[in-house]
Design an enzyme around this catalytic site. Structure first.
Site, short mmCIF file in Angstrom:
data_model
loop_
_atom_site.label_atom_id
_atom_site.label_comp_id
_atom_site.label_asym_id
_atom_site.label_seq_id
_atom_site.Cartn_x
_atom_site.Cartn_y
_atom_site.Cartn_z
N GLU A 65 0.90 -1.04 -0.01
CA GLU A 65 0.05 0.29 -0.05
C GLU A 65 0.94 1.24 0.05
O GLU A 65 1.99 1.31 0.44
CB GLU A 65 -0.96 -0.06 1.16
CG GLU A 65 -0.14 -0.07 2.65
CD GLU A 65 -1.16 0.13 3.73
OE1 GLU A 65 -2.34 -0.68 3.77
OE2 GLU A 65 -0.80 0.43 4.79
N CYS A 114 3.73 8.49 0.60
CA CYS A 114 4.34 7.65 1.85
C CYS A 114 4.28 6.26 1.15
O CYS A 114 3.29 5.59 0.90
CB CYS A 114 3.14 7.63 3.11
SG CYS A 114 3.68 6.66 4.44
N CYS A 146 6.93 -6.54 8.38
CA CYS A 146 8.17 -5.97 8.89
C CYS A 146 8.51 -6.89 10.09
O CYS A 146 8.03 -7.54 10.90
CB CYS A 146 7.83 -4.73 9.67
SG CYS A 146 9.43 -3.81 10.28
N CYS A 168 7.02 -3.94 16.26
CA CYS A 168 6.83 -3.11 17.37
C CYS A 168 5.55 -3.30 17.85
O CYS A 168 4.75 -3.58 17.15
CB CYS A 168 6.89 -1.61 16.76
SG CYS A 168 8.45 -1.11 15.99
N CYS A 186 1.92 -1.73 16.15
CA CYS A 186 1.94 -1.45 14.78
C CYS A 186 1.33 -2.71 14.06
O CYS A 186 1.85 -3.59 14.31
CB CYS A 186 3.49 -1.13 14.07
SG CYS A 186 3.67 -1.16 12.40
N GLY A 235 7.19 -1.39 6.75
CA GLY A 235 8.34 -1.88 6.59
C GLY A 235 9.57 -1.02 6.97
O GLY A 235 9.28 0.10 7.35
N SER A 276 12.51 6.87 7.44
CA SER A 276 12.27 6.61 8.70
C SER A 276 12.69 5.20 9.09
O SER A 276 12.48 4.29 8.64
CB SER A 276 10.69 6.70 9.16
OG SER A 276 10.23 6.23 10.37
N ASN A 296 -2.79 5.47 16.14
CA ASN A 296 -3.76 5.17 15.27
C ASN A 296 -4.55 3.75 15.72
O ASN A 296 -3.72 2.71 15.57
CB ASN A 296 -3.24 4.97 13.90
CG ASN A 296 -3.29 6.16 13.04
OD1 ASN A 296 -4.46 6.86 13.03
ND2 ASN A 296 -2.28 6.56 12.73
N CYS A 344 -1.20 3.21 8.55
CA CYS A 344 -0.34 2.14 9.20
C CYS A 344 -0.86 0.50 8.92
O CYS A 344 -1.23 0.08 10.00
CB CYS A 344 -0.37 2.14 10.90
SG CYS A 344 0.13 3.89 11.12
N1 SAH Z 1 9.61 1.11 10.12
C1 SAH Z 1 9.88 2.51 10.22
C2 SAH Z 1 8.88 3.09 9.00
C3 SAH Z 1 7.63 2.84 8.77
S1 SAH Z 1 6.48 3.04 10.28
C4 SAH Z 1 9.83 3.16 11.46
O1 SAH Z 1 9.01 2.55 12.36
O2 SAH Z 1 10.09 4.21 11.38
C5 SAH Z 1 6.41 4.91 10.16
C6 SAH Z 1 5.87 5.47 11.66
O3 SAH Z 1 4.50 5.15 11.96
C7 SAH Z 1 6.71 5.06 12.85
O4 SAH Z 1 7.36 6.11 13.49
C8 SAH Z 1 5.94 4.28 13.28
O5 SAH Z 1 6.23 3.98 14.63
C9 SAH Z 1 4.57 4.69 13.15
N2 SAH Z 1 3.40 4.04 13.85
C10 SAH Z 1 3.32 2.74 13.55
N3 SAH Z 1 2.06 2.18 13.89
C11 SAH Z 1 1.43 3.19 14.37
C12 SAH Z 1 0.16 3.47 14.94
N4 SAH Z 1 -0.47 2.48 15.34
N5 SAH Z 1 -0.20 4.63 15.34
C13 SAH Z 1 0.77 5.64 15.30
N6 SAH Z 1 1.92 5.51 14.56
C14 SAH Z 1 2.40 4.50 14.38
FE1 SF4 Z 2 7.88 -1.00 13.84
FE2 SF4 Z 2 8.04 0.37 11.55
FE3 SF4 Z 2 8.20 -2.25 11.46
FE4 SF4 Z 2 5.96 -0.97 12.19
S1 SF4 Z 2 6.90 -0.77 10.27
S2 SF4 Z 2 7.00 -2.96 13.13
S3 SF4 Z 2 6.75 0.68 13.49
S4 SF4 Z 2 9.77 -0.89 12.40
#
Ligand code: SAH
Ligand code: SF4
Length: 373
Positions: free
Chosen positions: A109, A122, A129, A133, A136, A179, A211, A310, A353
């Site tokens: 996406e 974006c 991934c 986290c 996420c 990712g 990021s 989110n 996300c």
């Molecule tokens: N993997 C990279 C980039 C993709 S995620 C990273 O983690 O930085 C992009 C951003 O969205 C990151 O800051 C991530 O922590 C945030 N993110 C992921 N899930 C989220 C959620 N449910 N609500 C708000 N931010 C979120």
């Molecule tokens: Fe964490 Fe970014 Fe991977 Fe989501 S996409 S699991 S926020 S590293």
């Protein structure tokens, strides 16, 4: 990049079979490919012009290519390797979501966001991934595979075309989709170099943001790159106790090592870092945590982006109220750290996300990431 520490838990670029297409090739590689199939190298420049200035969607639209060459190219170098299977727009028409299926059936996406003064895409760089986290949606099912440079370029060109149809220019790009770009380093850099090429899309490095969840050796590698990219670091917590629970790579590269790498990056590039902070009620939004974050970051060339969480339905975290969000940001700011609250765009079309991908996969009955509805 050179990676002198092979024991580090960094995902290699997927070794699965790849489909190399037009968007995977630098102009030099395209020239070589043309010669390989018996065509003159100068066609590469023409093709780059069609692909990246006119945003054509097939070789057939490249009017000054001989028909025989168009056929040969179709056979040897697919123009598009992903099919757009859905696109959605928010009611106010300012956020577009593009959903793709790759040649091997993966779902990807992309989101295009229109603002009065800019248009930002974006892009996703992986399917799933490996970082995982806690909050996420993308990380829930682990990593399926990394995307190729061409698959990321295609997302960018499609967004640029969409923007152009709306009378706009694509001005900014963030690698904040699905990712972890720094765990797909080689393809990420290849992608950036292709879209940066002045003979093609000519996308300014200063308008590109990478990021990361904090893959320290690759932050150092990024600092050595000649391009003036923006770096966003997903911090989410000011100490190891909390960050370790939210961002698993913190176990390998704890906060102090991450910030040391950020300092090296700032010293080397002279560029300001953005720290991303997903704000979750009762988890990382107390006044004390805000003071700790402000104290930690004070004096650095940086900016904090507070991203209100989110909701992801299978996860138990909550978004704080607007008052709580503003209070948190104000406390961090009171330490002299520039802080902005950034609400995610496109929540109503699941543009935030990894959500639409989950819904699409659920609708076609594919297992993998759990649906969020
Ligand atoms: N993997 C990279 C980039 C993709 S995620 C990273 O983690 O930085 C992009 C951003 O969205 C990151 O800051 C991530 O922590 C945030 N993110 C992921 N899930 C989220 C959620 N449910 N609500 C708000 N931010 C979120
Ligand atoms: Fe964490 Fe970014 Fe991977 Fe989501 S996409 S699991 S926020 S590293």
């Amino acid at each position: 990049m050179s990676d002198s520490t092979p024991t580090l838990p960094i995902m290699p670029v997927s070794r699965r079979k790849r489909l190399v297409g037009f968007y995977d090739l630098s102009i030099e590689e395209l020239a070589a490919k043309l010669q390989e199939i018996g065509a003159p190298a100068f066609r590469a420049k023409q093709m780059y012009n069609w692909g990246y200035e006119h945003f054509v969607e097939s070789y057939a639209e490249m009017k000054n290519l001989p028909a025989a060459l168009q056929d040969q190219l179709e056979e040897h170098l697919p123009f598009r390797t992903m099919t757009m299977v859905d696109s959605k727009v928010t009611d106010d028409g300012d956020t577009y979501k593009l959903l793709y299926e790759t040649f091997d059936g993966q779902v990807v996406e992309t989101v295009l966001m229109l603002y009065p003064d800019r248009a930002t895409v974006c892009v996703s760089c992986q399917v799933g991934c490996a970082v995982g986290c806690a909050f996420c949606a993308t990380g829930l099912g682990g990593l399926t595979r990394s995307l190729s440079a061409g698959e990321i370029v295609q997302q960018t060109v499609d967004a640029a075309r969409q923007a152009k149809r709306l009378g706009r220019n694509l001005t900014n790009l963030v690698m904040m989709g699905m990712g972890e770009p720094l765990q797909n380093y080689a393809e990420t850099m290849k992608f950036i170099n292709i879209i940066h090429d002045p003979r093609g899309l000519n996308f300014g490095a200063r308008r590109i943001t990478v990021s990361t969840s904090g893959i320290v050796p690759r932050i150092d590698a990024l600092a050595e790159e000649p391009l003036q990219l923006n770096l966003a670091v997903s911090l989410h917590a000011p100490n190891n106790d909390l960050r370790g629970q939210l961002v698993p790579v913190n176990g390998r590269w704890p906060v102090e090592e991450l910030l040391a790498a950020c300092d090296r990056y700032i010293a080397k590039t002279g560029r300001r870092i953005s720290f991303e902070y997903a704000l979750m009620n009762g988890i990382n939004n107390s006044d004390e945590t805000a003071h700790e974050l402000g104290t930690l970051l004070r004096g650095r060339l940086c900016h904090v982006n507070v991203i209100p969480f989110n909701p992801v339905e299978v996860l138990d975290f909550e978004r704080p109220t607007v008052e709580m969000i503003d209070r948190f940001a104000a406390i961090v700011q009171s330490h002299g750290v520039p802080t902005t609250v950034r609400y995610s765009r496109g929540v109503e079309i699941d543009a935030a996300c990894g959500q639409l991908r989950a819904r699409y996969e659920a609708s076609r009955g594919k297992s993998g990431v759990q649906p969020t509805i």
